[in-house]
Design an enzyme around this catalytic site. Structure first.
Site, short mmCIF file in Angstrom:
data_model
loop_
_atom_site.label_atom_id
_atom_site.label_comp_id
_atom_site.label_asym_id
_atom_site.label_seq_id
_atom_site.Cartn_x
_atom_site.Cartn_y
_atom_site.Cartn_z
N HIS A 53 -19.69 -27.87 -32.86
CA HIS A 53 -18.71 -28.24 -31.80
C HIS A 53 -19.95 -28.03 -30.39
O HIS A 53 -20.21 -27.05 -28.99
CB HIS A 53 -18.37 -26.24 -31.28
CG HIS A 53 -17.98 -26.12 -32.31
ND1 HIS A 53 -17.31 -26.31 -32.11
CD2 HIS A 53 -18.08 -25.54 -33.61
CE1 HIS A 53 -15.81 -25.64 -33.49
NE2 HIS A 53 -16.84 -25.63 -34.61
N ASN A 125 -10.97 -21.10 -34.08
CA ASN A 125 -10.49 -23.01 -34.13
C ASN A 125 -8.52 -23.01 -33.62
O ASN A 125 -7.93 -21.95 -33.69
CB ASN A 125 -10.31 -23.66 -35.11
CG ASN A 125 -11.76 -24.26 -35.32
OD1 ASN A 125 -12.89 -23.84 -34.94
ND2 ASN A 125 -12.59 -24.41 -37.42
#
Ligand code: NDP
Length: 483
Positions: A53, A125
């Site tokens: 990420h 997510n």
């Protein structure tokens, strides 16, 4: 008023254009501290990027509760009518900090709510499930998404070797290779807490919960070809769209919903409700309205407020609890640990991470302690202490016991698991057009992968449905005609 330029220690600077040198053609003097400070700061302008990420886009906003779910939770942030300031950071998973935005990948959907009882982070997510169900496999999985140690290139072979030996990944791979795997902007996708968490109410009753964030902007996606074309034009498409929308006053919104499972149901559910590779079917556990989040303010400084934003599933508040979900249990450790490494011991004291409510703790010293000791008395740097009005525990916020049974062992997480039914349900939902794109995206991600690995993967797809396996076979033939 003109602002006077200073060193970081506040001393005024007379000349910010020229180094201090011995003569017009001579060398620079060691005593030119202004220059030394400038170069030393430049050397330290980067912090370690997130291992996963790393590339992200974020904005601030608010969360307003419109429905009454107080029978499930005493969390103040979830009481009807409450509005709470928040931060969202979206991201890709695999690419580095400079990676292009429009790559097919899962998107991070991390939220930080600055509640009056501390920060609540929901680090989700854009998919309701994940590739693995046992965190022991997380570093291995991420290695397959990152670069090969020798070639320093991403490797389809590593990815499919691992996936074809990990059928629990099929559900998430199906979403990744579907239209949802390449949203046009961060605004055009749903978010999911993904893990099972719990809620607990004033009476000490616990309920298992899943969080959902449904986009009001509608789902929009690009095909692989469209994504490649956009990357050729801009690598920063997500930053441009999110930042631009908010600058233009077009504030994106998501409806917040939950699914609730009574505590005792978990024992009887036909699937493990704490398995991160599974959803809870809506037919059995319908969505319940909670409220709405709106993003309406861009950060003033990307580095300070987005790069330094530290989200961790360990941040929960009274009324919200964890569950036996193993991947969640591991993230409770690893996210906070990553931030201590990346940002420093007192990372939660940075303005973007600091709670907006009173905060008192006895953690002492450590790098970047710029808050001093927040205990209520200068002599109280330990607890228990006999000083009046110092920070003390509050039994009133005690969580009800988390019931756990079972013998400690290393259970085979693949033993007897049904990794096919839920991906089949998803495949069944898709239109013919969507399926063709799913097959084609899956086949193109297999380019360069040895035949035996592809065959192993196809055998799993056949178990989801023969249509699915054959669809990928046809797409493979089209993309890599047999010679
Ligand atoms: P439902 O028909 O009630 O729900 C299907 C869900 O699938 C909807 O939430 C829809 O999201 C979502 N969806 C549609 N296309 C895709 C896609 N390409 N990728 C991911 N999600 C998609 O069925 P069930 O609840 O019984 O679930 C059936 C299957 O749907 C599951 O096995 C799972 O794969 C998938 N799914 C289920 C979710 C859940 O929490 N139950 C959540 C998301 C997916 P939207 O509302 O935005 O259109």
């Amino acid at each position: 008023m003109t602002r006077r330029l200073t060193t970081t220690a506040g001393a005024p600077i007379a000349d910010n254009q020229n180094s201090l040198s011995a003569g017009e053609r001579g060398p620079i003097l060691m005593q030119d501290y202004q220059l030394l400070e400038k170069l030393a700061h430049q050397n330290r302008e980067r912090i370690p990027e997130r291992v996963v990420h790393a590339k992200g886009w974020g904005a601030f906003g608010s969360f307003t509760v419109t429905n009454d779910i107080s029978k499930y939770t005493r969390a103040k942030v979830l009481q009807p009518g409450t509005t709470t300031k928040m931060l969202a950071r979206f991201s890709t998973v695999a690419g580095e900090a400079g990676a292009a935005d429009h790559e097919r990948d899962v998107r991070g959907f991390a939220l930080k709510f600055y509640t009056e009882e501390g920060n609540w982070d929901l680090v989700g997510n854009n998919t309701p499930v994940f590739f693995i169900r046992d965190p022991y496999k997380f570093p291995d999985f991420i290695h397959t998404q990152k670069r090969h140690p020798k070639s320093n290139l991403r490797s389809n072979t590593a990815m499919w070797d691992f996936w074809s030996l990990s059928p629990e990944a099929l559900h998430q791979i199906t979403i990744l290779m579907s239209d949802r795997g390449l949203p046009t902007t961060p605004m055009n996708m749903n978010g999911y807490g993904s893990h099972t968490y719990s809620l607990w109410n004033e009476d000490g009753e616990r309920f298992w919960v899943k969080f959902h964030f449904k986009t009001r902007q509608g789902h929009k996606f690009y095909t692989n070809e469209e994504g490649a074309k956009i990357i050729g034009e801009t690598r920063e498409g997500y930053q441009e769209s999110l930042f631009g929308a908010i600058e233009n006053g077009e504030f994106p919104k998501w409806d917040v919903k939950i699914q609730i499972m009574p505590e005792a149901d978990a024992e009887q559910a036909p699937f493990n409700p704490f398995d991160l590779t599974r959803v809870w079917p809506h037919g059995d556990y319908p969505l319940i309205d909670v409220g709405v989040i709106e993003l309406n303010r861009n950060p003033e400084n990307y580095f300070a407020e987005i790069e330094q934003a530290a989200f961790s599933p360990s941040n929960i508040v009274p009324g919200i609890g964890f569950s036996p979900d193993r991947v969640l249990q591991a993230r409770i450790f690893s996210y906070a640990d990553a931030h201590r490494y990346r940002l420093g011991t007192h990372y939660e004291a940075l303005p973007v991470n600091a709670p907006k409510c009173p905060m008192h703790h006895y953690h002492k010293d450590g790098s970047m302690n710029f808050i001093g000791q927040k205990t209520g008395h200068i002599d109280a740097y330990y607890e228990p202490n006999s000083y009046a009005d110092t920070a003390k525990q509050d039994p009133g916020v005690a969580e009800p016991p988390l019931k756990i049974s079972g013998n400690a062992d290393r259970y085979d997480h693949r033993d007897g698991s049904d990794d096919y039914t839920q991906p089949r349900a998803l495949h069944n939902l898709m239109s013919q057009d969507e399926r063709q794109r799913l097959y084609s995206n899956t086949a193109s991600s297999m380019q360069g992968v040895p035949k035996e690995i592809i065959e192993r993967a196809l055998a799993h797809y056949d178990l989801i449905s023969k249509d699915y396996g054959d669809g990928i076979r046809r797409a493979l033939e089209k993309q890599q005609p047999a010679d």
